[in-house]
Design a protein around this motif. Structure first.
Motif, PDB file in Angstrom:
ATOM      1  N   GLY A  92       0.765  -1.239   0.076  1.00 45.62           N
ATOM      2  CA  GLY A  92       0.219  -0.018  -0.113  1.00 45.62           C
ATOM      3  C   GLY A  92       0.816   1.368   0.147  1.00 45.62           C
ATOM      4  O   GLY A  92       0.673   2.370  -0.879  1.00 45.62           O
ATOM      5  N   MET A  93       1.931   1.128   0.704  1.00 40.74           N
ATOM      6  CA  MET A  93       2.810   2.553   0.745  1.00 40.74           C
ATOM      7  C   MET A  93       3.267   2.598  -0.325  1.00 40.74           C
ATOM      8  O   MET A  93       3.704   3.786  -0.852  1.00 40.74           O
ATOM      9  N   LEU A  94       3.867   1.538  -1.141  1.00 43.15           N
ATOM     10  CA  LEU A  94       4.601   1.674  -2.495  1.00 43.15           C
ATOM     11  C   LEU A  94       3.753   2.214  -3.465  1.00 43.15           C
ATOM     12  O   LEU A  94       3.951   3.144  -4.367  1.00 43.15           O
ATOM     13  N   ALA A  95       2.537   1.684  -3.329  1.00 48.65           N
ATOM     14  CA  ALA A  95       1.398   1.905  -4.372  1.00 48.65           C
ATOM     15  C   ALA A  95       1.189   3.573  -4.170  1.00 48.65           C
ATOM     16  O   ALA A  95       1.038   4.211  -5.004  1.00 48.65           O
ATOM     17  N   GLY A  96       1.231   3.862  -2.923  1.00 51.85           N
ATOM     18  CA  GLY A  96       0.885   5.489  -2.730  1.00 51.85           C
ATOM     19  C   GLY A  96       1.736   6.158  -3.078  1.00 51.85           C
ATOM     20  O   GLY A  96       1.727   7.370  -3.676  1.00 51.85           O
ATOM     21  N   ILE A  97       3.283   5.946  -2.857  1.00 50.38           N
ATOM     22  CA  ILE A  97       4.235   6.515  -3.417  1.00 50.38           C
ATOM     23  C   ILE A  97       4.096   6.658  -5.007  1.00 50.38           C
ATOM     24  O   ILE A  97       4.157   7.878  -5.503  1.00 50.38           O
ATOM     25  N   ALA A  98       3.951   5.464  -5.482  1.00 51.65           N
ATOM     26  CA  ALA A  98       3.591   5.561  -7.036  1.00 51.65           C
ATOM     27  C   ALA A  98       2.851   6.537  -7.505  1.00 51.65           C
ATOM     28  O   ALA A  98       2.743   7.191  -8.539  1.00 51.65           O
ATOM     29  N   PHE A  99       1.295   6.614  -6.771  1.00 50.18           N
ATOM     30  CA  PHE A  99       0.315   7.359  -7.177  1.00 50.18           C
ATOM     31  C   PHE A  99       0.749   9.044  -7.085  1.00 50.18           C
ATOM     32  O   PHE A  99       0.220   9.970  -7.794  1.00 50.18           O
ATOM     33  N   TYR A 100       1.451   9.201  -5.982  1.00 49.57           N
ATOM     34  CA  TYR A 100       1.947  10.623  -5.502  1.00 49.57           C
ATOM     35  C   TYR A 100       2.873  11.035  -6.626  1.00 49.57           C
ATOM     36  O   TYR A 100       2.737  12.117  -7.256  1.00 49.57           O
ATOM     37  N   LEU A 101       3.785  10.209  -7.093  1.00 47.74           N
ATOM     38  CA  LEU A 101       4.724  10.559  -8.338  1.00 47.74           C
ATOM     39  C   LEU A 101       4.184  10.932  -9.498  1.00 47.74           C
ATOM     40  O   LEU A 101       4.252  11.696 -10.354  1.00 47.74           O
ATOM     41  N   LEU A 102       2.932  10.021  -9.685  1.00 51.05           N
ATOM     42  CA  LEU A 102       1.900  10.313 -11.030  1.00 51.05           C
ATOM     43  C   LEU A 102       1.164  11.686 -10.965  1.00 51.05           C
ATOM     44  O   LEU A 102       1.131  12.214 -11.661  1.00 51.05           O
ATOM     45  N   PHE A 103       0.937  11.787  -9.544  1.00 50.92           N
ATOM     46  CA  PHE A 103       0.198  13.103  -9.183  1.00 50.92           C
ATOM     47  C   PHE A 103       1.172  14.305  -9.713  1.00 50.92           C
ATOM     48  O   PHE A 103       0.498  15.252 -10.131  1.00 50.92           O
ATOM     49  N   LEU A 104       2.415  14.593  -9.359  1.00 52.17           N
ATOM     50  CA  LEU A 104       3.206  15.393  -9.598  1.00 52.17           C
ATOM     51  C   LEU A 104       3.359  15.607 -11.031  1.00 52.17           C
ATOM     52  O   LEU A 104       3.664  16.710 -11.535  1.00 52.17           O
ATOM     53  N   LYS A 105       3.224  14.510 -11.828  1.00 48.55           N
ATOM     54  CA  LYS A 105       3.332  14.626 -13.231  1.00 48.55           C
ATOM     55  C   LYS A 105       2.102  14.850 -14.046  1.00 48.55           C
ATOM     56  O   LYS A 105       2.343  15.856 -15.203  1.00 48.55           O
TER      57      LYS A 105
END
Length: 318
Positions: free
Chosen positions: A115-128
């Protein structure tokens, strides 16, 4: 209430009863589906104007619990089941065939880590992309899983630390429960969110049950009765001796006859299985324990690193 069973010679039968199959797979799956439907239904009743939020929250919790579920299945746990509780989340339970410290740690981390790794991935996607949906998913995934890693029982973080010190069911576990109750009570007062007091009440109930089991284990060990056995390995004599101790010290069984088998021994058998402590195998080395602790600390500080630097500024642009 409880009748005696007589043998052919007219003597009281003291033969250990056969352990019943406590959980059926079809019934377990049905209960999971019903609890999930009720979980979504309750949230929809209170928050029907925000269906998207309900679906996102359910998906985040389902991902977390699926990690625990898959790990338990992989390690051969028995009676693995998932159950959803509105406003409290969900939980997965199961009984390991053998007690392995490594498997316990992996099973506990299998929930929050993905869940944490998925959250980090979505946050990086949000920045993009700048899409708010990506931010919402990232926030839910990171915050809920970070909260679950807090070092308080019964959260994964509290259980993780308990398993690292290998004091399950003893003084360390009870100390964690008391600390959890105190911290959550303080949080409820400071935030004026008195719904948290319900969690404190549940922790107090669990503390009392664990204390009851711990004290009974101490009495059984004092009388040199076996606890590092499976139920099926007990002799008839060992079963009756443990049973007598349970009836003498556990209020739930005060109506049972200590010297005779009841027509319904299921509650006795279920409780007796909680007393057994299988010997721990596959212990972690000191380096492995240090790695787990460092990983846990990193996962705990991820929300502060991410949201203190970027989230507020990004949110103002959305």
């Amino acid at each position: 209430m409880h009748q005696e069973t007589l043998t052919n010679e007219g003597k009281i039968d003291q033969q250990k009863p056969i352990q019943p199959e406590l959980i059926k797979k079809k019934r377990t799956l049905l209960k999971t589906i019903i609890s999930l439907a009720l979980y979504i239904g309750v949230y929809y009743y209170f928050f029907h104007d925000n269906v998207k939020w309900i679906l996102l929250l359910t998906g985040v919790i389902l991902l977390h619990e699926a990690g625990h579920f898959i790990a338990m299945k992989y390690f051969g746990y028995k009676d693995v089941r998932m159950f959803f509780v509105p406003f409290l989340g969900a939980f997965v339970s199961g009984e390991p065939k053998k007690v392995s410290q490594r498997q316990r740690i992996v099973t506990l981390l299998a929930g929050p880590l993905p869940g944490m790794l998925a959250g980090i991935a979505f946050y990086l996607l949000f920045l993009k992309t700048g899409k708010f949906i990506d931010y919402q998913l990232a926030f839910m995934l990171i915050m809920l899983n970070a909260f679950n890693l807090l070092p308080v029982t019964p959260l994964d973080g509290g259980q993780l630390l308990e398993n690292l010190v290998l004091k399950l069911g003893g003084r360390i576990q009870k100390a964690f429960l008391l600390l959890s109750a105190v911290l959550l009570f303080y949080l409820a007062v400071v935030t004026q969110n008195y719904f948290i007091l319900l969690i404190v009440w549940l922790i107090v109930i669990r503390y009392r049950r664990i204390d009851e089991i711990y004290n009974l284990r101490h009495l059984l060990l004092k009388d040199k009765l076996p606890l590092q056995k499976a139920y099926d390995e007990l002799s008839d004599h060992e079963y009756m001796e443990i049973r007598k101790k349970m009836i003498a010290h556990i209020r739930l069984f005060k109506d049972y006859e200590p010297d005779s088998i009841s027509n319904d021994e299921n509650d006795i058998i279920i409780y007796m299985n909680k007393l057994f402590v299988a010997p721990v195998i596959d212990k972690l080395s000191h380096k492995e324990k240090l790695f787990i602790i460092v990983l846990w600390v990193i996962l705990m500080i991820v929300p502060f690193v991410i949201y203190s630097k970027h989230a507020v500024a990004q949110m103002s642009l959305v």
